[in-house]
Design an enzyme around this catalytic site. Structure first.
Site, PDB file in Angstrom:
ATOM      1  CB  THR A  16      -0.972   0.021   1.198  1.00  0.00           C
ATOM      2  OG1 THR A  16      -0.243  -0.205   2.401  1.00  0.00           O
ATOM      3  CG2 THR A  16      -2.037  -1.056   1.052  1.00  0.00           C
ATOM      4  NE  ARG A  24     -10.898 -11.025   1.003  1.00  0.00           N
ATOM      5  CZ  ARG A  24     -10.308 -11.384  -0.128  1.00  0.00           C
ATOM      6  NH1 ARG A  24      -9.122 -10.884  -0.415  1.00  0.00           N
ATOM      7  NH2 ARG A  24     -10.871 -12.238  -0.947  1.00  0.00           N
ATOM      8  CD  GLN A  92      -2.053 -14.037   1.098  1.00  0.00           C
ATOM      9  OE1 GLN A  92      -1.625 -13.398   2.046  1.00  0.00           O
ATOM     10  NE2 GLN A  92      -3.285 -14.517   1.058  1.00  0.00           N
ATOM     11  CB  VAL A  94      -0.387 -10.341  -8.825  1.00  0.00           C
ATOM     12  CG1 VAL A  94      -1.112 -11.577  -8.314  1.00  0.00           C
ATOM     13  CG2 VAL A  94      -1.317  -9.126  -8.765  1.00  0.00           C
ATOM     14  CG  HIS A 112      -2.847 -15.222  -5.104  1.00  0.00           C
ATOM     15  ND1 HIS A 112      -3.206 -14.393  -4.056  1.00  0.00           N
ATOM     16  CD2 HIS A 112      -3.190 -16.471  -4.703  1.00  0.00           C
ATOM     17  CE1 HIS A 112      -3.736 -15.116  -3.083  1.00  0.00           C
ATOM     18  NE2 HIS A 112      -3.733 -16.378  -3.455  1.00  0.00           N
ATOM     19  CB  CYS A 123      -1.795 -22.426 -26.978  1.00  0.00           C
ATOM     20  SG  CYS A 123      -1.154 -20.725 -27.023  1.00  0.00           S
ATOM     21  CB  CYS A 148      -3.643 -20.713 -30.509  1.00  0.00           C
ATOM     22  SG  CYS A 148      -4.332 -20.240 -28.899  1.00  0.00           S
ATOM     23  CB  THR A 186      -1.497 -11.418   4.620  1.00  0.00           C
ATOM     24  OG1 THR A 186      -2.534 -12.378   4.363  1.00  0.00           O
ATOM     25  CG2 THR A 186      -0.554 -11.974   5.673  1.00  0.00           C
ATOM     26  CB  SER A 187      -6.883 -10.322   5.890  1.00  0.00           C
ATOM     27  OG  SER A 187      -7.091 -11.249   4.828  1.00  0.00           O
TER      28      SER A 187
END
Length: 247
Positions: A16, A24, A92, A94, A112, A123, A148, A186-187
């Site tokens: 953050t 959340r 967790q 990304v 994640h 593909c 593809c 993390t929660s």
């Protein structure tokens, strides 16, 4: 004497300070716009072209792609570089900020996935998110796979998708083997990632939770830190580097 293995499970709260909102918390993305959750839900994404088009526009505005690491990310990388401890990050997030801060990619497990790549749902070829977004900017509202013609998605684990079993297995092994386990920002509400804290504690690790809000694992933690992560985590990691574990 072997170096202590320090494991960190990091969530949205560590990023953050880099300008990336959490999901959340009181001002989290899902609380502000519950409809946004559909944009990252696999079933909706695959079945509705309009959802995909909106998702690509959301990615264009995604601060994770332009954000830089903050003091907390840098402190983790500094502990690893110091050689005082063997450091492994299970995240967790990304956003890729641990790696940008200097953590070797092989020492970061992204539960994640990553927002910095895209993957074809047909593909499985992977590519650069920046390149895909350039196609959106050039007028392709829902760019297909160039190999593809399949549907492209962010290389992240959407709601409704399973975690990579190999990554999860490696995370579990680290939780069982570490001497210190820090749950940061993390929660600890999303399983199976949250359960890693309990696994670490059950296997004798010192459990430290650094989070603004209470978590379900506070009662079994050896230490709970409520101070801002940007200042609390660097201080905590300096103590670990100097003493082997926090007191």
């Amino acid at each position: 004497m072997s170096k202590p293995l320090v494991a960190l499970l990091t969530g949205a709260g560590i990023s953050t300070d880099s300008g990336i909102p959490d999901y959340r918390g009181p001002n989290g993305v899902w609380r502000r716009d519950p409809e946004a959750e559909k944009l990252v839900t696999y079933e909706y994404y695959m079945g509705d072209p309009d959802i995909r088009r909106r998702s690509w526009q959301l990615r264009r505005k995604n601060g994770a792609l332009t954000a830089g690491p903050n003091a907390a990310h840098r402190a983790v990388a500094e502990l690893e570089r110091s050689g005082a401890a063997a450091v492994r990050v299970i995240t967790q997030n990304v956003d890729g900020l641990h790696q940008l801060a200097g953590m070797p990619a092989r020492k970061v497990l992204e539960l994640h996935g990553t927002v910095r790549e895209v993957v074809c749902t047909d593909c499985s070829v992977r590519g650069s998110m920046a390149d895909a977004l350039a196609r959106v900017e050039a007028g392709e509202p829902d760019p297909p796979c160039e190999v593809c013609g399949g549907i492209l998605k962010s290389a992240t684990v959407m709601f409704g998708e399973p975690l990579d079993p190999v990554v999860l297995s490696e995370a579990l092994a680290i939780a069982k083997a570490c001497s210190v386990f820090l749950a940061v920002g993390t929660s600890l509400q999303v399983q199976p990632a949250a359960g890693l804290a309990g696994v670490a504690a059950d296997h004798g690790a010192r459990l430290v939770i650094v989070n603004a809000e209470p978590t379900p694992y506070d009662e079994i933690a050896d230490e709970v830190v409520r101070e801002p992560i940007g200042t609390a985590l660097p201080a905590l990691l300096r103590r670990i580097g100097a003493e082997g574990e926090p007191r």
